[in-house]
Motif scaffolding. Structure first.
Motif, mmCIF file in Angstrom:
data_model
loop_
_atom_site.group_PDB
_atom_site.id
_atom_site.type_symbol
_atom_site.label_atom_id
_atom_site.label_comp_id
_atom_site.label_asym_id
_atom_site.label_seq_id
_atom_site.Cartn_x
_atom_site.Cartn_y
_atom_site.Cartn_z
ATOM 1 N N GLU A 1 19.453 5.880 44.820
ATOM 2 C CA GLU A 1 18.936 5.986 46.178
ATOM 3 C C GLU A 1 19.798 6.945 46.987
ATOM 4 O O GLU A 1 20.911 7.297 46.584
ATOM 5 C CB GLU A 1 18.911 4.614 46.864
ATOM 6 N N THR A 2 19.265 7.363 48.108
ATOM 7 C CA THR A 2 20.028 8.166 49.063
ATOM 8 C C THR A 2 20.287 7.312 50.294
ATOM 9 O O THR A 2 19.364 6.679 50.823
ATOM 10 C CB THR A 2 19.257 9.436 49.455
ATOM 11 N N VAL A 3 21.546 7.266 50.724
ATOM 12 C CA VAL A 3 21.917 6.467 51.880
ATOM 13 C C VAL A 3 22.648 7.347 52.883
ATOM 14 O O VAL A 3 23.124 8.434 52.547
ATOM 15 C CB VAL A 3 22.823 5.278 51.480
ATOM 16 N N GLU A 4 22.730 6.882 54.106
ATOM 17 C CA GLU A 4 23.511 7.588 55.113
ATOM 18 C C GLU A 4 24.920 7.000 55.113
ATOM 19 O O GLU A 4 25.089 5.776 55.117
ATOM 20 C CB GLU A 4 22.871 7.438 56.489
ATOM 21 N N VAL A 5 25.909 7.868 55.084
ATOM 22 C CA VAL A 5 27.290 7.408 55.016
ATOM 23 C C VAL A 5 28.082 7.936 56.211
ATOM 24 O O VAL A 5 27.825 9.028 56.722
ATOM 25 C CB VAL A 5 27.986 7.870 53.713
ATOM 26 N N LEU A 6 29.050 7.150 56.619
ATOM 27 C CA LEU A 6 30.046 7.614 57.580
ATOM 28 C C LEU A 6 31.162 8.297 56.805
ATOM 29 O O LEU A 6 31.654 7.765 55.807
ATOM 30 C CB LEU A 6 30.623 6.425 58.353
ATOM 31 N N THR A 7 31.549 9.472 57.242
ATOM 32 C CA THR A 7 32.682 10.144 56.621
ATOM 33 C C THR A 7 33.425 10.935 57.681
ATOM 34 O O THR A 7 33.025 10.960 58.853
ATOM 35 C CB THR A 7 32.229 11.036 55.449
ATOM 36 N N PHE A 8 34.510 11.589 57.284
ATOM 37 C CA PHE A 8 35.364 12.286 58.238
ATOM 38 C C PHE A 8 35.507 13.737 57.811
ATOM 39 O O PHE A 8 36.064 14.045 56.768
ATOM 40 C CB PHE A 8 36.713 11.574 58.341
ATOM 41 N N GLN A 9 34.962 14.613 58.653
ATOM 42 C CA GLN A 9 34.864 16.041 58.380
ATOM 43 C C GLN A 9 36.020 16.781 59.040
ATOM 44 O O GLN A 9 36.536 16.377 60.079
ATOM 45 C CB GLN A 9 33.529 16.547 58.932
ATOM 46 N N LEU B 1 36.638 14.730 62.195
ATOM 47 C CA LEU B 1 35.544 14.347 63.072
ATOM 48 C C LEU B 1 34.656 13.352 62.338
ATOM 49 O O LEU B 1 34.214 13.635 61.218
ATOM 50 C CB LEU B 1 34.708 15.578 63.459
ATOM 51 N N PRO B 2 34.379 12.185 62.904
ATOM 52 C CA PRO B 2 33.486 11.230 62.247
ATOM 53 C C PRO B 2 32.048 11.736 62.287
ATOM 54 O O PRO B 2 31.553 12.148 63.340
ATOM 55 C CB PRO B 2 33.651 9.952 63.073
ATOM 56 N N VAL B 3 31.385 11.721 61.131
ATOM 57 C CA VAL B 3 29.995 12.180 61.045
ATOM 58 C C VAL B 3 29.228 11.253 60.105
ATOM 59 O O VAL B 3 29.813 10.630 59.213
ATOM 60 C CB VAL B 3 29.889 13.637 60.531
ATOM 61 N N PHE B 4 27.923 11.181 60.309
ATOM 62 C CA PHE B 4 27.033 10.473 59.398
ATOM 63 C C PHE B 4 26.215 11.509 58.635
ATOM 64 O O PHE B 4 25.573 12.373 59.252
ATOM 65 C CB PHE B 4 26.120 9.521 60.157
ATOM 66 N N VAL B 5 26.250 11.426 57.310
ATOM 67 C CA VAL B 5 25.567 12.407 56.466
ATOM 68 C C VAL B 5 24.878 11.688 55.308
ATOM 69 O O VAL B 5 25.260 10.572 54.938
ATOM 70 C CB VAL B 5 26.562 13.457 55.913
ATOM 71 N N PRO B 6 23.874 12.313 54.690
ATOM 72 C CA PRO B 6 23.225 11.704 53.524
ATOM 73 C C PRO B 6 24.135 11.775 52.295
ATOM 74 O O PRO B 6 24.842 12.762 52.087
ATOM 75 C CB PRO B 6 21.971 12.560 53.316
#
Length: 242
Positions: A166-174, A155-160
């Motif tokens: 720095e902290t960024v928001e990333v797209l990843t696959f859960q 499932l594609p999700v955006f997570v910190p």
């Protein structure tokens, strides 16, 4: 031109250039034909329309800015993406778990299943974050979806994600626990056996694990869990040869 490897020159020879990746150049029709010819089932794949709908939903309402993609498995060495920066990253609240059971011919079969990593909830996960320029997102995301959303499994999700500064928001696959590929009840003994014996069109499950370890060693990341899995799988192979 900025060097994408400026922060991590040690990764320069460990990440396949996008121009050399088969994942980038193959269309879905080519992929379907290639896999079918190899005897791998494709009847569980998303249609092009389904895949595109999932991609559009993931990006709906997203700001028009550069995209960070978090890699925790094979994307670390073969992202097939044009990126402007690659950084060591840590995603809290998730962990790399070897719960993707492959019986379809990629890195395992029905007779000798393989196993690969999926991202699931946990204490934290080390990996890489690739930065994609905003102007390239449309084309690069289409390539990424053909790679990671070929069918149910993730499932594609955006997570910190925490970078060094720095902290960024990333797209990843859960992991999608409703998908047949995700085997959350897998035992450690099964993981070890599948890593030791699973092999298929994309290589062996043990090679997959070794690639993760190679990247971690290059970055100075110590992950006792995956090193212990590798050691146990090698012991299992030695016992079989015994």
């Amino acid at each position: 031109m900025n060097d994408p490897f400026a922060r991590h020159p040690e990764l320069r020879d460990l990440i396949k250039p996008a121009s050399q990746s088969g994942f980038r150049t193959q269309s879905m029709a080519d992929t379907l034909a290639w896999l079918s010819k190899a005897g791998i089932r494709t009847d569980w794949f998303y249609s092009d329309a389904e895949r595109e709908a999932i991609r559009l939903a993931a990006f709906t309402g997203r700001p028009d800015e550069d995209l960070w993609v978090f890699a925790y498995g094979s994307l670390m060495w073969d992202p097939a993406l044009k990126f402007t920066d690659v950084r060591r990253a840590f995603v809290p609240g998730y962990s790399r778990q070897f719960i993707l059971k492959d019986t379809l011919g990629g890195r395992g079969t029905e007779e000798t299943p393989g196993v690969m990593a999926a991202l699931d909830h946990g204490a934290g996960c080390d990996g890489l974050a690739f930065r994609i320029a905003a102007s390239d997102i449309e084309g690069e995301a289409e390539i990424l979806w053909r790679r990671e959303c070929i069918g149910p499994g993730y499932l594609p999700v955006f997570v910190p994600a925490e970078l060094s500064d720095e902290t960024v928001e990333v797209l990843t696959f859960q992991a999608d626990h409703d998908a047949d590929l995700i085997c959350s009840e897998i035992t450690r003994d099964e993981q070890v056996r599948y890593l030791a014996t699973g092999t298929g069109l994309f290589g062996s499950s043990l090679e997959y694990l070794a690639n993760i370890i190679e990247h971690f060693e290059a970055m100075g990341i110590d992950d006792p869990h995956i090193r212990e899995l590798q050691s146990a799988a090698l012991d299992y192979i030695a016992e079989l040869a015994g």
